[in-house]
Design an enzyme around this catalytic site. Structure first.
Site, PDB file in Angstrom:
ATOM      1  N   ASP A   2       0.824  -1.206   0.000  1.00 22.54           N
ATOM      2  CA  ASP A   2       0.000   0.000   0.000  1.00 22.54           C
ATOM      3  C   ASP A   2       0.863   1.263   0.000  1.00 22.54           C
ATOM      4  O   ASP A   2       1.956   1.273   0.550  1.00 22.54           O
ATOM      5  CB  ASP A   2      -0.899  -0.018   1.251  1.00 22.54           C
ATOM      6  CG  ASP A   2      -2.148   0.811   1.041  1.00 22.54           C
ATOM      7  OD1 ASP A   2      -2.350   1.332  -0.069  1.00 22.54           O
ATOM      8  OD2 ASP A   2      -2.922   0.930   2.007  1.00 22.54           O
ATOM      9  N   HIS A  19       2.510   3.284  -9.069  1.00 23.87           N
ATOM     10  CA  HIS A  19       2.363   1.844  -9.285  1.00 23.87           C
ATOM     11  C   HIS A  19       3.615   1.273  -9.955  1.00 23.87           C
ATOM     12  O   HIS A  19       4.065   0.182  -9.630  1.00 23.87           O
ATOM     13  CB  HIS A  19       1.123   1.545 -10.120  1.00 23.87           C
ATOM     14  CG  HIS A  19      -0.164   1.903  -9.420  1.00 23.87           C
ATOM     15  ND1 HIS A  19      -0.398   1.583  -8.093  1.00 23.87           N
ATOM     16  CD2 HIS A  19      -1.276   2.558  -9.843  1.00 23.87           C
ATOM     17  CE1 HIS A  19      -1.603   2.014  -7.744  1.00 23.87           C
ATOM     18  NE2 HIS A  19      -2.152   2.626  -8.783  1.00 23.87           N
ATOM     19  N   LEU A 113      12.339 -19.959  -3.777  1.00 25.90           N
ATOM     20  CA  LEU A 113      11.265 -19.149  -3.188  1.00 25.90           C
ATOM     21  C   LEU A 113       9.908 -19.481  -3.820  1.00 25.90           C
ATOM     22  O   LEU A 113       9.782 -19.536  -5.042  1.00 25.90           O
ATOM     23  CB  LEU A 113      11.572 -17.664  -3.413  1.00 25.90           C
ATOM     24  CG  LEU A 113      10.499 -16.670  -2.947  1.00 25.90           C
ATOM     25  CD1 LEU A 113      10.440 -16.620  -1.428  1.00 25.90           C
ATOM     26  CD2 LEU A 113      10.765 -15.284  -3.518  1.00 25.90           C
TER      27      LEU A 113
HETATM   28  C1  IPE Z   1      -1.500   0.099  -3.544  1.00 23.69           C
HETATM   29  O1  IPE Z   1      -1.279   1.478  -3.511  1.00 23.69           O
HETATM   30  C2  IPE Z   1      -1.487  -0.414  -4.952  1.00 23.69           C
HETATM   31  C3  IPE Z   1      -2.554  -1.347  -5.370  1.00 23.69           C
HETATM   32  C4  IPE Z   1      -3.770  -1.406  -4.947  1.00 23.69           C
HETATM   33  C5  IPE Z   1      -2.187  -2.236  -6.471  1.00 23.69           C
HETATM   34  P1  IPE Z   1      -2.524   2.463  -3.501  1.00 23.69           P
HETATM   35  O2  IPE Z   1      -2.906   2.765  -4.910  1.00 23.69           O
HETATM   36  O3  IPE Z   1      -3.599   1.916  -2.645  1.00 23.69           O
HETATM   37  O4  IPE Z   1      -1.872   3.771  -2.845  1.00 23.69           O
HETATM   38  P2  IPE Z   1      -2.573   4.818  -1.866  1.00 23.69           P
HETATM   39  O5  IPE Z   1      -3.259   4.071  -0.771  1.00 23.69           O
HETATM   40  O6  IPE Z   1      -3.526   5.624  -2.703  1.00 23.69           O
HETATM   41  O7  IPE Z   1      -1.422   5.647  -1.361  1.00 23.69           O
HETATM   42 MG    MG Z   2      -4.194   2.206  -0.691  1.00 24.43          MG
END
Ligand code: IPE
Ligand code: MG
Length: 222
Positions: A2, A19, A113
């Site tokens: 996250d 991402h 792994l």
């Molecule tokens: C996690 O980061 C990525 C996925 C869900 C693939 P977020 O997109 O939830 O990032 P925040 O929570 O907005 O910072």
């Molecule tokens: Mg998030």
């Protein structure tokens, strides 16, 4: 994993840049895990609930998933990594499913792994699917209700061949499980860090592993 969005916002970048940086963090962690003594690593890549995000972000995430599998498969195979997926990954777009299947097939005989990627995964949905499968066996007369135990349920979960969770690591300061491996986490240790996922690296992973090593696990005993 996250915090990708917040990482991007802090840099005035589009979310997709977060991402992308998150994929780099996943790469670092997969490389470091075996040295730290981790035998099984599960990455929560896309949840059943992530479909609620704007269509453009979902499509960015799917595109990145495809790119990741394509660009990483040679290195994963060479590093003796065995891939598995949990969740309803077969419901993803056909080109992604085909690529995922290819990668699965290529790494099945590996012994290093065990890398489990949770894709279109939700723990409650997983439990419902397991219960349906068990109910079908009962309805077919192959299983008596009183014979159902925890092992019966476990054998029908997506994680049937994966050990229970030892440690959950959640990044970005959120203190939730968010529908992740709810059954399998019954006795998991939980570790939270404010580090945003794109900043996650081997040093943070070692910190988590050291914290885990200091925990006293009693599994309900004394
Ligand atoms: C996690 O980061 C990525 C996925 C869900 C693939 P977020 O997109 O939830 O990032 P925040 O929570 O907005 O910072
Ligand atoms: Mg998030």
């Amino acid at each position: 994993m996250d915090g990708n969005g917040r990482w991007a916002r802090q840099r005035r970048l589009p979310r997709v840049a977060g991402h992308r940086a998150g994929i780099e963090a996943a790469r670092r962690v997969v490389r470091a895990a075996p040295e730290i003594g981790i035998g099984t690593l599960t990455l929560y890549a896309f949840s059943s609930e992530n479909w609620r995000r704007p269509a453009e972000e979902v499509s960015d995430l799917m595109g990145l998933l495809l790119t990741y599998v394509r660009s990483e498969i040679d290195e994963l195979a060479a590093a003796d990594v065995r891939l598995s997926y949990i969740g309803e990954w077969r419901q993803l777009a056909p080109d992604i499913v085909a690529e995922l299947e290819r990668a699965l097939e290529r790494t099945q005989r590996n012994r290093g792994l065990h890398l489990v990627v949770a894709l279109n995964y939700g723990a409650q949905q997983e439990i419902v699917r397991a219960v349906r499968a068990v109910a079908a066996e009962v309805a077919a007369g192959r299983l008596a209700p009183h014979a159902i135990d925890r092992a019966t349920l476990e054998a029908h979960l997506d994680t049937a061949d994966i050990p229970p969770v030892d440690l959950v690591i959640r990044s970005s300061g959120e203190l939730r499980l968010s529908n992740f491996l709810l059954w399998q986490c019954a006795y998991a240790e939980l570790w939270f860090t404010p580090v945003l996922w794109p900043d996650f690296d081997e040093i943070v992973l070692r910190e988590a592993a050291e914290a885990f090593a200091r925990r006293e696990r009693r599994f309900g005993g004394r």
